[in-house]
Enzyme design. Structure first.
Site, mmCIF file in Angstrom:
data_model
loop_
_atom_site.group_PDB
_atom_site.id
_atom_site.type_symbol
_atom_site.label_atom_id
_atom_site.label_comp_id
_atom_site.label_asym_id
_atom_site.label_seq_id
_atom_site.Cartn_x
_atom_site.Cartn_y
_atom_site.Cartn_z
ATOM 1 N N GLY A 118 -0.941 12.295 -6.483
ATOM 2 C CA GLY A 118 -0.994 10.898 -6.086
ATOM 3 C C GLY A 118 -2.336 10.579 -5.466
ATOM 4 C CD GLN B 41 -5.905 9.547 -0.980
ATOM 5 O OE1 GLN B 41 -5.035 9.164 -1.746
ATOM 6 N NE2 GLN B 41 -6.040 10.812 -0.641
ATOM 7 C CB CYS C 24 -3.499 14.296 1.967
ATOM 8 S SG CYS C 24 -4.323 12.726 1.678
ATOM 9 C CG LEU C 25 -5.696 14.800 -4.017
ATOM 10 C CD1 LEU C 25 -5.961 13.927 -5.231
ATOM 11 C CD2 LEU C 25 -5.910 16.269 -4.343
ATOM 12 C CG HIS D 111 1.203 11.110 0.874
ATOM 13 N ND1 HIS D 111 1.055 12.270 1.588
ATOM 14 C CD2 HIS D 111 -0.054 10.725 0.532
ATOM 15 C CE1 HIS D 111 -0.248 12.559 1.692
ATOM 16 N NE2 HIS D 111 -0.935 11.645 1.046
ATOM 17 C CD GLU D 112 -0.644 8.938 -2.759
ATOM 18 O OE1 GLU D 112 -1.635 8.336 -2.300
ATOM 19 O OE2 GLU D 112 -0.585 10.175 -2.803
ATOM 20 C CG HIS E 46 -3.113 7.323 1.622
ATOM 21 N ND1 HIS E 46 -3.998 7.834 2.537
ATOM 22 C CD2 HIS E 46 -2.669 8.386 0.906
ATOM 23 C CE1 HIS E 46 -4.082 9.157 2.380
ATOM 24 N NE2 HIS E 46 -3.279 9.518 1.402
HETATM 25 NI NI NI Z 1 -2.906 11.406 0.640
#
Ligand code: NI
Length: 155
Positions: A46, A51, A89-90, A131-132, A135
């Protein structure tokens, strides 16, 4: 398509609230393509636009290979149950934490063709949606984690 640079934890950008998208312009389409490529290249499931440094309410999710959900202006409208599992998380590569999330989540969003849809996800998909969407409001999984994974658990 282009691979974009991922903003990392500690960057104040990640704490900002993203703005809704009202017109899906060619630029937004390109951004979505680039987000998908960036997510896949980084091995994530995701990615939110913030991000990659764009404060718009756009999310891409791929928890099942080949099945990409594009969510524009997503809004969680229902949730049920509870689960606890690892989350990463990326923007925080190599780190994971145990989080508590709903077991099932229903989200309303617009797809990249401008069509509104509703999706109910469970387990990993539910976690990814939460999660997304977080963000987009400047929230990170570490805000809701019960504890980080220890180095032993990571190896
Ligand atoms: Ni994330």
């Amino acid at each position: 398509m282009a691979k974009l640079k991922i903003v990392k934890f500690g960057d104040p950008m990640l704490r900002k609230v993203s703005r809704p998208v009202d017109t899906i312009t060619p630029r937004i389409q390109t951004l979505i393509d680039d987000m998908i490529e960036t997510m896949r290249d980084a091995g994530g499931c995701g990615l939110a636009a913030v991000q990659v440094g764009v404060l718009r309410r756009i999310v891409v999710i791929e928890v099942e290979e080949g099945k990409v959900y594009v969510m524009i202006n997503p809004k969680i409208v229902a949730f049920a149950g509870e689960q606890q599992d690892n989350e990463g998380c990326l923007s925080n590569p190599g780190n994971y934490g145990i989080t508590k999330r709903p077991k099932a989540v229903t989200v309303k969003a617009t797809d990249r063709h401008g069509k509104e849809y509703e999706l109910t996800g469970t387990d990993l998909l539910a976690r990814a949606i939460c999660h997304e969407c977080d963000h987009l409001d400047g929230k990170l999984y570490t805000d809701v984690q019960i504890r980080p994974l220890t180095p032993e658990e990571l190896s």
